[in-house]
Design an enzyme around this catalytic site. Structure first.
Site, PDB file in Angstrom:
ATOM      1  CG  HIS A  47       5.181  13.388  36.057  1.00  0.00           C
ATOM      2  ND1 HIS A  47       5.808  14.081  35.058  1.00  0.00           N
ATOM      3  CD2 HIS A  47       4.657  12.280  35.472  1.00  0.00           C
ATOM      4  CE1 HIS A  47       5.673  13.430  33.902  1.00  0.00           C
ATOM      5  NE2 HIS A  47       4.984  12.330  34.131  1.00  0.00           N
ATOM      6  CG  ASP A 102       9.311  17.078  31.445  1.00  0.00           C
ATOM      7  OD1 ASP A 102       8.312  17.351  32.150  1.00  0.00           O
ATOM      8  OD2 ASP A 102       9.921  17.921  30.764  1.00  0.00           O
TER       9      ASP A 102
END
Length: 424
Positions: free
Chosen positions: A396, A400
């Site tokens: 992450h 995204d």
């Protein structure tokens, strides 16, 4: 007579130290040229150390699990002639590594009268002379195999090093009908109080370090999507029927590799490596797909290089070749490094959902779950379809959530409409 000293070789790539994983010889053994003496583990692969001479082992330079510097004394061999050892450099003999960890003896109790006993093999031959409380050497897998067969290991003659009982010994024991008729027929229900300590060394240590490092450094998140693989399974069956004999059988994996290659054209941020120390993301045009493979020494990830340039059968052949090399411990360092994205699958054991751990420094890993037939509603009708989940994880810090979802949806579309895999 002289002494030939073998030092820990320089394996290259700037490696200054390696871990001694396993000895294949012991003090007093006679060895011949090219015989494998030991296995050592680098950050990337297991490496065999062969003997360059004939002779007798007189000293070992370390124990399994020990990290040794390149150039340190690995083993000393007595040879005819002068050898290569200068008297001033003679190493002190090292105590030979133990063959197996100390194990507490098992304690058996009487079976419960109400339980249905597991049938035991019938004894028709001589037994191995061991004390009732003596625990023979055997791996956990062999012990479980013996338990499943209803065999007491102390009755089996071991053909491995130091009398270690192997799988072949169990099969030979059954074939000869050598079981103890006086053994408890309900041994499977006996109480057990044994313990076994297993050192975390070699490949298992490297796997543990990498998994811990990945989970501590990367911000993992997972995304799961259900895919209808009926059409692509029909295509796979058709291609195998038509071309399997001449080109080889196709599994689902080469189709998944192809789907990754096509989807990555629109999502290049998934085919990347992240250097978190330098804070640099490197996106790569070449798609080098790591295919997670289980081996006897643990999980390995051989790499299908330039998957973007391979046909289905080319990918299938390379996956098979690499998997065999990994399982046999023959995969090279180059074959186990350099991946840009990883594909992991447990096949029929793949379960419903998984949460794969990233193969750092990659930023994406696609996990394949098992295929099941389920009733699905298609155009208002309930039909039986072949369904499969993709359980994928992403970093992450780099990827995204929306991009990850769109990437997996792109793979889903390609697999559900397999013709699009080959439309340029």
């Amino acid at each position: 007579m002289g002494t030939h000293v073998i030092k820990m070789p320089d394996i290259g790539e700037g490696i200054a130290e390696v871990e001694l994983s396993q000895w294949h010889v012991k003090v007093g053994d006679l060895v011949v040229e090219d015989q494998v003496l030991a296995d050592v583990m680098t950050d990337k692969a297991m490496v065999d150390i062969p003997s360059p001479v004939h002779g007798k082992v007189i000293a070992l330079g370390g124990q399994p699990g020990e990290v040794m510097a390149v150039g340190s004394v690995l083993i000393s061999i007595e040879v005819e002639g002068a050898g290569n050892l200068k008297e001033s450099a003679a190493p002190a003999p090292v105590k030979e590594a133990p063959v197996a960890p100390k194990v507490e003896a098992a304690v058996e109790s009487k079976p419960a009268a109400a339980t249905a006993p597991r049938p035991a093999a019938v004894c028709q031959g001589p037994m191995v002379a061991r004390e009732a409380d003596e625990r023979p050497l055997a791996s956990p897998a062999v012990r479980k195999h013996a338990l499943d067969l209803g065999i007491q290991l102390r009755l089996v003659r071991g053909s491995g090093p130091a009398g270690r009982v192997l799988h072949e010994d169990l099969e030979a024991y059954l074939a000869q009908g050598q079981s103890n008729a006086s053994a408890p027929v309900a041994a499977a229900y006996a109480q057990r109080n044994d313990e076994e300590q297993i050192q975390v060394i070699g490949m298992r240590r490297k796997i543990a370090q990498r998994m811990q490092d990945a989970t501590q450094r990367a911000a993992h998140f997972s995304y799961v999507e259900e895919i209808d693989v009926t059409a692509i399974e029909e295509l796979r069956a058709h291609l195998n029927e038509k071309h399997g004999a001449s080109r080889g059988k196709l599994t689902l994996l080469p189709f998944l590799v192809r789907a990754l290659v096509v989807a990555l054209r629109d999502f290049p941020q998934m085919n990347a490596r992240y250097d978190d120390e330098a804070q640099v993301i490197t996106r790569l045009g070449a798609v080098h797909v790591g295919v997670a493979t289980q081996s006897d020494v643990g999980l390995m990830v051989p790499v299908v290089r330039h998957a973007e340039a391979r046909s289905l059968w080319d990918s299938a052949a390379e996956i098979s070749r690499l998997a065999n090399a990994a399982r046999n411990g023959k995969a090279s360092r180059d074959e186990l490094s350099g991946s840009t994205i990883t594909l992991t699958s447990l096949g029929a054991l793949g379960g419903i959902v998984s949460t794969p751990v990233l193969n750092l420094p990659e930023v994406a890993i696609v996990g394949v779950n098992k295929i099941v037939e389920r009733p699905m509603v298609v155009k208002g009708q309930v039909v039986i379809r072949k369904m499969m989940n993709l359980s994928s994880s992403f970093d992450h810090r780099v990827v995204d959530g929306m991009d990850a979802a769109l990437f997996i949806q792109a793979i889903r579309g390609l697999l559900e409409q397999p013709a699009t895999l080959f439309v340029e």
